[in-house]
Design a protein around this motif. Sequence first.
Motif, mmCIF file in Angstrom:
data_model
loop_
_atom_site.group_PDB
_atom_site.id
_atom_site.type_symbol
_atom_site.label_atom_id
_atom_site.label_comp_id
_atom_site.label_asym_id
_atom_site.label_seq_id
_atom_site.Cartn_x
_atom_site.Cartn_y
_atom_site.Cartn_z
ATOM 1 N N GLU A 72 16.623 82.914 3.640
ATOM 2 C CA GLU A 72 15.349 82.621 4.663
ATOM 3 C C GLU A 72 14.220 81.465 3.962
ATOM 4 O OE1 GLU A 72 13.844 86.385 5.662
ATOM 5 O OE2 GLU A 72 15.956 86.800 7.679
ATOM 6 N N TYR A 73 13.592 80.873 4.399
ATOM 7 C CA TYR A 73 12.336 80.340 3.079
ATOM 8 C C TYR A 73 11.568 81.728 3.186
ATOM 9 C CZ TYR A 73 13.149 75.467 5.755
ATOM 10 O OH TYR A 73 12.794 74.427 6.348
ATOM 11 N N ASP A 74 10.936 81.548 2.182
ATOM 12 C CA ASP A 74 10.128 81.944 0.917
ATOM 13 C C ASP A 74 9.089 81.440 0.978
ATOM 14 O OD1 ASP A 74 8.809 83.857 -0.693
ATOM 15 O OD2 ASP A 74 10.583 84.170 -2.521
ATOM 16 N N MET A 75 7.995 81.610 2.111
ATOM 17 C CA MET A 75 7.106 81.258 2.006
ATOM 18 C C MET A 75 5.581 80.957 0.764
ATOM 19 S SD MET A 75 7.269 79.412 4.770
ATOM 20 C CE MET A 75 7.983 79.254 6.468
ATOM 21 N N PRO A 76 5.178 79.691 0.758
ATOM 22 C CA PRO A 76 3.912 79.864 0.271
ATOM 23 C C PRO A 76 3.125 81.631 0.188
ATOM 24 C CG PRO A 76 3.386 77.797 0.878
ATOM 25 C CD PRO A 76 4.583 78.797 0.877
ATOM 26 N N PRO A 77 2.876 82.438 -0.923
ATOM 27 C CA PRO A 77 2.622 81.987 -2.062
ATOM 28 C C PRO A 77 3.773 82.345 -3.508
ATOM 29 C CG PRO A 77 2.027 84.094 -2.134
ATOM 30 C CD PRO A 77 1.927 83.492 -0.795
ATOM 31 N N GLY A 78 5.752 82.659 -2.751
ATOM 32 C CA GLY A 78 6.562 82.632 -2.579
ATOM 33 C C GLY A 78 6.812 84.106 -3.702
ATOM 34 N N CYS A 79 8.171 84.350 -3.773
ATOM 35 C CA CYS A 79 8.581 85.791 -4.065
ATOM 36 C C CYS A 79 7.784 86.567 -5.064
ATOM 37 C CB CYS A 79 9.944 85.991 -5.372
ATOM 38 S SG CYS A 79 10.664 86.307 -5.531
ATOM 39 N N LEU A 80 7.836 87.527 -3.975
ATOM 40 C CA LEU A 80 6.458 88.839 -4.556
ATOM 41 C C LEU A 80 7.046 88.916 -6.032
ATOM 42 C CD1 LEU A 80 4.163 90.396 -4.385
ATOM 43 C CD2 LEU A 80 5.207 91.981 -2.939
ATOM 44 N N ALA A 81 8.253 89.356 -6.298
ATOM 45 C CA ALA A 81 8.941 90.219 -6.602
ATOM 46 C C ALA A 81 8.745 88.978 -7.991
ATOM 47 C CB ALA A 81 10.568 90.852 -6.872
ATOM 48 N N LEU A 82 9.254 88.075 -8.297
ATOM 49 C CA LEU A 82 8.872 87.196 -9.410
ATOM 50 C C LEU A 82 7.400 86.869 -9.346
ATOM 51 C CD1 LEU A 82 9.785 85.417 -11.556
ATOM 52 C CD2 LEU A 82 9.990 83.594 -10.183
ATOM 53 N N VAL B 116 -4.065 75.101 -2.381
ATOM 54 C CA VAL B 116 -2.972 74.718 -3.397
ATOM 55 C C VAL B 116 -1.996 75.437 -2.574
ATOM 56 C CG1 VAL B 116 -1.461 75.369 -4.790
ATOM 57 C CG2 VAL B 116 -3.218 74.827 -5.700
ATOM 58 N N GLU B 117 -1.843 76.487 -2.073
ATOM 59 C CA GLU B 117 -1.171 77.567 -1.078
ATOM 60 C C GLU B 117 -0.583 76.241 0.163
ATOM 61 O OE1 GLU B 117 -1.085 80.742 0.385
ATOM 62 O OE2 GLU B 117 -1.859 81.755 -1.397
ATOM 63 N N LEU B 118 -1.675 75.621 0.803
ATOM 64 C CA LEU B 118 -1.809 74.823 2.006
ATOM 65 C C LEU B 118 -1.243 73.546 1.656
ATOM 66 C CD1 LEU B 118 -4.993 74.688 3.734
ATOM 67 C CD2 LEU B 118 -2.356 76.105 4.195
ATOM 68 N N LEU B 119 -0.799 72.525 0.469
ATOM 69 C CA LEU B 119 -0.563 71.583 -0.300
ATOM 70 C C LEU B 119 0.922 72.218 -0.228
ATOM 71 C CD1 LEU B 119 -3.241 70.480 -2.482
ATOM 72 C CD2 LEU B 119 -2.503 69.160 -0.392
ATOM 73 N N LYS B 120 1.049 72.842 -1.291
ATOM 74 C CA LYS B 120 2.760 73.325 -1.510
ATOM 75 C C LYS B 120 3.012 73.294 -0.219
ATOM 76 C CE LYS B 120 6.489 75.780 -2.366
ATOM 77 N NZ LYS B 120 7.465 74.685 -3.408
ATOM 78 N N ALA C 154 2.781 71.614 2.403
ATOM 79 C CA ALA C 154 3.599 70.955 3.961
ATOM 80 C C ALA C 154 3.859 69.856 2.574
ATOM 81 C CB ALA C 154 1.744 69.877 3.217
ATOM 82 N N GLN C 155 4.377 70.142 1.307
ATOM 83 C CA GLN C 155 4.758 69.503 0.554
ATOM 84 C C GLN C 155 6.104 69.823 0.270
ATOM 85 O OE1 GLN C 155 2.299 67.104 -3.006
ATOM 86 N NE2 GLN C 155 3.611 68.051 -3.839
ATOM 87 N N THR C 156 6.681 70.445 0.592
ATOM 88 C CA THR C 156 7.882 71.693 -0.308
ATOM 89 C C THR C 156 8.366 72.442 0.740
ATOM 90 O OG1 THR C 156 7.584 72.393 -1.851
ATOM 91 C CG2 THR C 156 8.477 70.134 -2.027
ATOM 92 N N VAL C 157 7.165 73.044 1.628
ATOM 93 C CA VAL C 157 7.330 74.051 2.316
ATOM 94 C C VAL C 157 7.197 75.652 1.398
ATOM 95 C CG1 VAL C 157 8.865 75.562 4.597
ATOM 96 C CG2 VAL C 157 8.562 72.521 4.308
ATOM 97 N N ALA C 158 8.893 76.223 0.817
ATOM 98 C CA ALA C 158 9.195 77.067 -0.357
ATOM 99 C C ALA C 158 9.560 76.950 -1.478
ATOM 100 C CB ALA C 158 9.574 77.832 0.659
ATOM 101 N N THR C 159 9.805 77.267 -2.533
ATOM 102 C CA THR C 159 10.828 77.654 -4.063
ATOM 103 C C THR C 159 11.740 78.251 -2.665
ATOM 104 O OG1 THR C 159 8.802 76.944 -4.944
ATOM 105 C CG2 THR C 159 10.561 77.560 -5.909
ATOM 106 N N PRO C 160 13.170 77.857 -3.713
ATOM 107 C CA PRO C 160 14.588 77.945 -3.072
ATOM 108 C C PRO C 160 14.403 79.887 -4.194
ATOM 109 C CG PRO C 160 14.476 75.947 -4.428
ATOM 110 C CD PRO C 160 12.973 76.096 -4.244
ATOM 111 N N THR C 161 14.958 80.270 -2.912
ATOM 112 C CA THR C 161 15.309 81.519 -2.950
ATOM 113 C C THR C 161 16.195 82.324 -3.740
ATOM 114 O OG1 THR C 161 14.188 82.027 -0.324
ATOM 115 C CG2 THR C 161 14.699 84.033 -1.696
ATOM 116 N N LEU C 162 17.158 82.349 -3.519
ATOM 117 C CA LEU C 162 18.057 83.049 -4.629
ATOM 118 C C LEU C 162 17.139 82.589 -6.448
ATOM 119 C CD1 LEU C 162 21.865 82.425 -3.532
ATOM 120 C CD2 LEU C 162 20.219 84.223 -3.873
#
Length: 479
Positions: A151-161, A343-347, A349-357
């Motif tokens: 699934e998409y890991d929406m901004p701000p991104g993976c909580l565990a990381l 920055v979250e909104l720009l993220k 808009a640009q790439t939606v999310a950072t790969p989850t795995l």
Amino acid sequence: MRQASVTPHSTLYEQVAERLGEAIAAGTLRAGDRLPSVRQLSASERVSVSTVLQAYLHLESLGLIETRPQSGHYVRQRERPLPAEPQVSRPAALATPVSVSALVARVYRAANDPRIVPLGAALPSSALLPTRRLNRELAAIAREAGEVAIEYDMPPGCLALRQQVARRSLDWGCPLAPEDFVMTCGASEALHLSLFAVARPGDTVAIESPAYYGTLQAIEAQGLRALEIPSHPRHGMELDALEAALTKRKVAAVLVVPSFSNPLGSCMPEENRQRLVEMLAGRGIPLIEDDIYGDLHFGPRRPRPAKAHDKEGLVLLCGSFSKTLAPGYRVGWVAPGRFREKVELLKFAQTVATPTLPQLAIAAFLRDGGYDRHLRTLRRRLEAQVRQVVEAVGEHFPEGTRATRPEGGSLLWVELPRKVDALVLHARALEAGISIAPGPIFSAQKRYGNFIRLSCGFPWSPRLEGALATLGCLARNMA
């Protein structure tokens, strides 16, 4: 003899020589040590006597070993001269439009060729990275995470990381909370997002000189202008010069790499970091801090980010795991202070999310202490490799050559005699199977025509030393 990774396409005797060369570089074989006899090495390596003789001749030609009549082969004691250091850079005080992308593309077109010795690459060799361990983490998470992994890991991104990076920020002397971070596709995206958040097309951004060509490309892509500030090879950006520039022209942001900059390898002193943050805060100017090399310090302590002095939320701290753990995972982050929502909104808009795995795999690696153990080893290896490259430059390059003394990172900035054209040297080096990064790609003003950047991110080997000897010969012929 331990088995070591060997270079693709190398001959059998070169493979034997590389393994011995790595043992010498690692200190397993020390100056004065006697090497195995030709017949002993032939048996242990399962190669012919003639192959061993060729390997020993090759190592002797590189100055790594010496033959003593009726005694055998010994590791040679070498006293290598160290080159002097470059002077403080002196770029023109001009806000310059940037147009380096075409030159960068031309320079790096052959960078992925496995036949090329990669002295121009700004990344550590995969041989220094915990690839198998990360692959196991990735496979386990892929099996266990279920739908979350795809699934998409929406901004701000993976909580565990974000939690793990926040815990590490305590060790930096810059305590941040998980909600302070936005995960990105590498530090490159973090820098792009930060520039988008604080500057508009036509604005001026003050940068170090020389500056990482990726920074210049980001400025170019957004239609900004670069104001190059003189930089000291050890201490980084000259703050008196910056302050003088700020009194004369409007600057939208300042972008610096305080810890082991690319390409200088400079490290800004703690008092300068505090002064820089306070100087900019007094003028309301954002500071974009690229901390991608912060974990690669050679000294006992990690330098504190300039962000540690930020009281106004004007420092956007960027980093990633590309230089320390997994370049191909493309996992980075930014702590954007008061600009977090933008920055979250720009993220998105640009790439939606950072790969989850990859984020989950890195979080697991950090959680069990594997990252710290890996860093201790990686820092020792890189420190030794930087020293070996500096010594090789001192031995093989023309008289008058200068080189930096990095205290972290994996890069070396080399000043050649003025008659040596770095772009011509780059072309001739490629013909000889060697890549380098020529100086002009590190300046919006196309300065540093007689400078090159060398990578120290690959394990020392006869092939690497041979490439540096060849490069030095090419430079001497031009000088």
